[in-house]
Design an enzyme around this catalytic site. Structure first.
Site, PDB file in Angstrom:
ATOM      1  N   SER A  40      47.715  33.838  43.175  1.00  0.00           N
ATOM      2  CA  SER A  40      46.623  33.446  44.077  1.00  0.00           C
ATOM      3  C   SER A  40      45.721  32.484  43.312  1.00  0.00           C
ATOM      4  O   SER A  40      44.603  32.798  42.933  1.00  0.00           O
ATOM      5  CB  SER A  40      45.840  34.671  44.560  1.00  0.00           C
ATOM      6  OG  SER A  40      45.227  35.355  43.491  1.00  0.00           O
ATOM      7  N   HIS A 152      49.714  40.204  48.376  1.00  0.00           N
ATOM      8  CA  HIS A 152      50.898  40.706  47.673  1.00  0.00           C
ATOM      9  C   HIS A 152      51.257  42.142  48.002  1.00  0.00           C
ATOM     10  O   HIS A 152      51.812  42.866  47.186  1.00  0.00           O
ATOM     11  CB  HIS A 152      50.710  40.552  46.165  1.00  0.00           C
ATOM     12  CG  HIS A 152      50.294  39.173  45.795  1.00  0.00           C
ATOM     13  ND1 HIS A 152      49.182  38.919  45.047  1.00  0.00           N
ATOM     14  CD2 HIS A 152      50.816  37.966  46.119  1.00  0.00           C
ATOM     15  CE1 HIS A 152      49.040  37.605  44.906  1.00  0.00           C
ATOM     16  NE2 HIS A 152      50.021  37.013  45.544  1.00  0.00           N
ATOM     17  N   GLU A 161      42.330  43.555  44.936  1.00  0.00           N
ATOM     18  CA  GLU A 161      42.406  44.477  43.795  1.00  0.00           C
ATOM     19  C   GLU A 161      41.287  45.501  43.815  1.00  0.00           C
ATOM     20  O   GLU A 161      40.121  45.150  43.965  1.00  0.00           O
ATOM     21  CB  GLU A 161      42.307  43.682  42.473  1.00  0.00           C
ATOM     22  CG  GLU A 161      43.435  42.696  42.300  1.00  0.00           C
ATOM     23  CD  GLU A 161      43.200  41.758  41.110  1.00  0.00           C
ATOM     24  OE1 GLU A 161      42.422  42.108  40.205  1.00  0.00           O
ATOM     25  OE2 GLU A 161      43.800  40.673  41.117  1.00  0.00           O
ATOM     26  N   GLU A 202      50.820  43.553  39.062  1.00  0.00           N
ATOM     27  CA  GLU A 202      49.897  43.933  37.990  1.00  0.00           C
ATOM     28  C   GLU A 202      49.926  45.426  37.715  1.00  0.00           C
ATOM     29  O   GLU A 202      49.053  45.960  37.024  1.00  0.00           O
ATOM     30  CB  GLU A 202      48.482  43.462  38.339  1.00  0.00           C
ATOM     31  CG  GLU A 202      48.409  41.947  38.470  1.00  0.00           C
ATOM     32  CD  GLU A 202      47.011  41.421  38.772  1.00  0.00           C
ATOM     33  OE1 GLU A 202      46.080  42.219  38.946  1.00  0.00           O
ATOM     34  OE2 GLU A 202      46.874  40.185  38.839  1.00  0.00           O
ATOM     35  N   ASP A 238      38.268  42.927  43.401  1.00  0.00           N
ATOM     36  CA  ASP A 238      38.527  41.486  43.508  1.00  0.00           C
ATOM     37  C   ASP A 238      38.918  41.233  44.953  1.00  0.00           C
ATOM     38  O   ASP A 238      40.007  41.582  45.392  1.00  0.00           O
ATOM     39  CB  ASP A 238      39.652  41.039  42.556  1.00  0.00           C
ATOM     40  CG  ASP A 238      39.892  39.526  42.644  1.00  0.00           C
ATOM     41  OD1 ASP A 238      39.160  38.846  43.402  1.00  0.00           O
ATOM     42  OD2 ASP A 238      40.815  39.034  41.961  1.00  0.00           O
ATOM     43  N   GLU A 281      34.452  40.479  42.520  1.00  0.00           N
ATOM     44  CA  GLU A 281      34.979  39.162  42.150  1.00  0.00           C
ATOM     45  C   GLU A 281      35.355  38.393  43.418  1.00  0.00           C
ATOM     46  O   GLU A 281      35.897  38.980  44.360  1.00  0.00           O
ATOM     47  CB  GLU A 281      36.214  39.388  41.265  1.00  0.00           C
ATOM     48  CG  GLU A 281      36.929  38.145  40.802  1.00  0.00           C
ATOM     49  CD  GLU A 281      38.159  38.519  39.954  1.00  0.00           C
ATOM     50  OE1 GLU A 281      38.160  39.598  39.316  1.00  0.00           O
ATOM     51  OE2 GLU A 281      39.125  37.749  39.956  1.00  0.00           O
ATOM     52  N   ASP A 307      35.880  33.735  40.053  1.00  0.00           N
ATOM     53  CA  ASP A 307      37.225  33.441  39.521  1.00  0.00           C
ATOM     54  C   ASP A 307      37.642  32.073  40.061  1.00  0.00           C
ATOM     55  O   ASP A 307      37.462  31.048  39.404  1.00  0.00           O
ATOM     56  CB  ASP A 307      38.179  34.571  39.934  1.00  0.00           C
ATOM     57  CG  ASP A 307      39.642  34.272  39.642  1.00  0.00           C
ATOM     58  OD1 ASP A 307      39.934  33.291  38.943  1.00  0.00           O
ATOM     59  OD2 ASP A 307      40.521  35.025  40.124  1.00  0.00           O
ATOM     60  N   LYS A 332      40.133  32.794  32.535  1.00  0.00           N
ATOM     61  CA  LYS A 332      41.591  32.704  32.478  1.00  0.00           C
ATOM     62  C   LYS A 332      41.931  31.400  31.773  1.00  0.00           C
ATOM     63  O   LYS A 332      41.686  30.316  32.331  1.00  0.00           O
ATOM     64  CB  LYS A 332      42.174  32.674  33.894  1.00  0.00           C
ATOM     65  CG  LYS A 332      42.027  33.978  34.686  1.00  0.00           C
ATOM     66  CD  LYS A 332      42.377  33.712  36.152  1.00  0.00           C
ATOM     67  CE  LYS A 332      42.625  34.982  36.939  1.00  0.00           C
ATOM     68  NZ  LYS A 332      42.726  34.701  38.405  1.00  0.00           N
ATOM     69  N   HIS A 360      43.887  38.466  32.490  1.00  0.00           N
ATOM     70  CA  HIS A 360      45.314  38.135  32.575  1.00  0.00           C
ATOM     71  C   HIS A 360      45.575  37.312  33.838  1.00  0.00           C
ATOM     72  O   HIS A 360      44.640  37.027  34.599  1.00  0.00           O
ATOM     73  CB  HIS A 360      46.142  39.429  32.622  1.00  0.00           C
ATOM     74  CG  HIS A 360      45.900  40.247  33.882  1.00  0.00           C
ATOM     75  ND1 HIS A 360      46.701  41.285  34.274  1.00  0.00           N
ATOM     76  CD2 HIS A 360      44.940  40.154  34.848  1.00  0.00           C
ATOM     77  CE1 HIS A 360      46.256  41.797  35.401  1.00  0.00           C
ATOM     78  NE2 HIS A 360      45.194  41.133  35.767  1.00  0.00           N
ATOM     79  N   LYS A 383      40.202  42.327  32.097  1.00  0.00           N
ATOM     80  CA  LYS A 383      40.952  42.669  33.296  1.00  0.00           C
ATOM     81  C   LYS A 383      42.417  42.408  32.980  1.00  0.00           C
ATOM     82  O   LYS A 383      42.825  41.264  32.813  1.00  0.00           O
ATOM     83  CB  LYS A 383      40.445  41.770  34.420  1.00  0.00           C
ATOM     84  CG  LYS A 383      41.055  42.026  35.768  1.00  0.00           C
ATOM     85  CD  LYS A 383      40.365  41.186  36.834  1.00  0.00           C
ATOM     86  CE  LYS A 383      41.406  40.619  37.762  1.00  0.00           C
ATOM     87  NZ  LYS A 383      40.859  39.970  38.940  1.00  0.00           N
TER      88      LYS A 383
HETATM   89  P1  PGA Z   1      46.397  35.533  39.987  1.00  0.00           P
HETATM   90  O1  PGA Z   1      45.556  36.784  40.474  1.00  0.00           O
HETATM   91  O2  PGA Z   1      46.673  35.654  38.528  1.00  0.00           O
HETATM   92  O3  PGA Z   1      47.626  35.637  40.838  1.00  0.00           O
HETATM   93  O4  PGA Z   1      45.584  34.310  40.315  1.00  0.00           O
HETATM   94  C1  PGA Z   1      44.579  37.403  39.722  1.00  0.00           C
HETATM   95  C2  PGA Z   1      43.193  37.219  40.273  1.00  0.00           C
HETATM   96  O5  PGA Z   1      42.978  36.704  41.400  1.00  0.00           O
HETATM   97  O6  PGA Z   1      42.239  37.593  39.585  1.00  0.00           O
HETATM   98 ZN    ZN Z   2      40.624  36.962  41.130  1.00  0.00          ZN
END
Ligand code: PGA
Ligand code: ZN
Length: 415
Positions: A40, A152, A161, A202, A238, A281, A307, A332, A360, A383
């Site tokens: 995503s 997902h 999440e 995850e 999230d 998030e 994010d 990230k 991650h 995370k």
């Molecule tokens: P992604 O999802 O690594 O698939 O982008 C994780 C997130 O949205 O934090």
């Molecule tokens: Zn996110």
């Protein structure tokens, strides 16, 4: 000095190709790094170069590997590996684009991390010590994803999440144990109710539930049955709401509800009133900046993590700080593409009083660099998924080893 840089294609945890780089120094040190990959992904992320031809359904990364073996190797051999900032700058200049689309952020990041690992190793320092200096001492709260909805999963849960945060634990070790016990208890509860306990990318469960609130209720029950309480174990979400956003509206894909920004803020506000949620998030879309300002004004007592909104980019973060959008950034590395730009974002965040969450991606590998980064920058939060699937537990296990090394001086979480 850097003697050789070699790239290769390896597989990530979803079975998709990704980039590994190996750096050899003239003193004989050899270190490798593998880059992760999101699903995503934010619209403004640095470009992950994929071949888009007929092998691996277009996902092979041979071009990025070639860019390492030819361009990056050619220009960086002979450079001191300790000049991380200079090396990262050189790679950005060689690429020449804002979003690293020429060489690929996957190629550049793999080399960036491998250079840092080789430097640390050649100095006989753990990576967190090399990156963070003598003051790196803080083990992070795990922000542990144990239940999934969103794009997902096949359930009716719209939020992506559901995470637990062991803020009442005394140490990382203790927090990890608490979360793991809650995770196993959740599995038992789901099994008892004849719900699926298959895990997602995850490691979280994705049972067929009726909606977001039922997911929250299950988690509260798991916390209680595992012998903990919501004073010590908090919740984090999230929402990943960029996925829902179209033409100014939030269209919840599972429950087929359409909401305005105001409705969304009210929805999130209600959830925080009803449940022990301390962090949200991507509560609003990466395009909804005015909404973010409003959300931040209204829910300033909650950690509001950007994010997709910030994509680990200092310029975006700077804009956010200026207008008061969010109060925390998800970090990230592959959203931006070099180690130094990642640290720039962390530094700016901390300076502005924003918290950081080192993260991650949903596509991961055995590479544990993010564990060291969390400690290096004293972030206090990480995370990295459920206590399940080796690419996730590799990070927790690395943190357990770091905590052992820091016996006597380690602190835990954020104050
Ligand atoms: P992604 O999802 O690594 O698939 O982008 C994780 C997130 O949205 O934090
Ligand atoms: Zn996110």
């Amino acid at each position: 000095l850097i003697e050789e840089i070699k790239g290769r294609q390896v597989l990530d945890s979803r079975g998709n190709p990704t980039v590994e780089a190996t750096v050899t120094l003239s003193d004989g040190t050899v270190q490798s790094a593998i880059v992760p990959s999101g699903a995503s992904t934010g619209a403004f992320e640095a470009v992950e170069l994929r071949d888009n031809d007929d092998v691996y359904f277009g996902k092979s990364v041979y071009k990025a590997v070639k860019n390492i073996n030819e361009t990056l190797d050619h220009h960086l051999v002979g450079t001191s590996p300790y000049q991380q900032r200079l090396i990262d700058r050189m790679m950005c200049d060689l690429d020449g684009t804002e979003n690293k689309k020429n060489l690929g952020a996957n190629a550049i990041l793999a080399v960036s991390i491998a250079v840092a690992k080789a430097s640390a190793s050649s100095l006989n320092l753990p990576l967190y010590r090399y990156l963070g200096g003598f003051n790196a001492h803080r083990l992070p709260y795990p922000m542990m994803n144990i239940l999934n909805g969103g794009a997902h999963s096949d359930n009716n849960v719209d939020i992506q999440e559901f995470m637990i945060m062991p803020v009442g634990a005394d140490s990382f070790r203790d927090g990890l144990r608490q979360c793991t016990e809650i995770y196993h208890t959740l599995k038992t509860l789901l099994k008892k109710d004849k719900l699926s306990t298959a895990v997602g990318d995850e490691g979280g469960f994705a049972p067929n539930l009726s909606g977001d609130e039922e997911a929250l209720e299950y988690i509260l029950k798991a916390i209680e049955e595992a012998g903990y309480n919501t004073d010590n174990t908090k919740l984090a979400l999230d929402i990943a709401s960029s996925e829902w956003y179209a033409e100014g509206m939030y269209n919840l894909p599972k429950r087929k509800i359409s909401m305005t920004t105001e409705n969304m803020i009210e929805y999130l506000d209600n959830l925080t009133e009803k449940y022990p949620i301390i962090s949200i998030e991507d509560g609003l879309s990466e395009f909804d900046w005015s909404g973010w300002e409003e959300l931040t004004g209204k829910l300033s007592h909650i950690q509001l993590v950007g994010d997709d909104l910030f994509v680990t980019n200092v310029n975006k973060l700077y804009n956010g700080i200026k207008v008061g959008a969010g109060n925390s950034i998800l970090v990230k590395m592959n959203q931006i593409g070099t180690l130094t730009e990642t640290f720039d974002a962390i530094e700016l965040a901390h300076k502005a009083g924003y918290t950081t969450v080192i993260s991650h991606r949903s596509g991961e590998s055995e590479d544990t660099t993010i564990a060291d980064i969390a400690v290096a920058c004293n972030s206090g939060q990480i995370k990295t998924g459920a206590p399940c699937r080796s690419e996730r537990t590799a990070k927790y296990n690395r943190l357990s080893r770091i905590e052992e090394e820091l016996t006597g001086v380690a602190t835990y979480g954020i104050d």
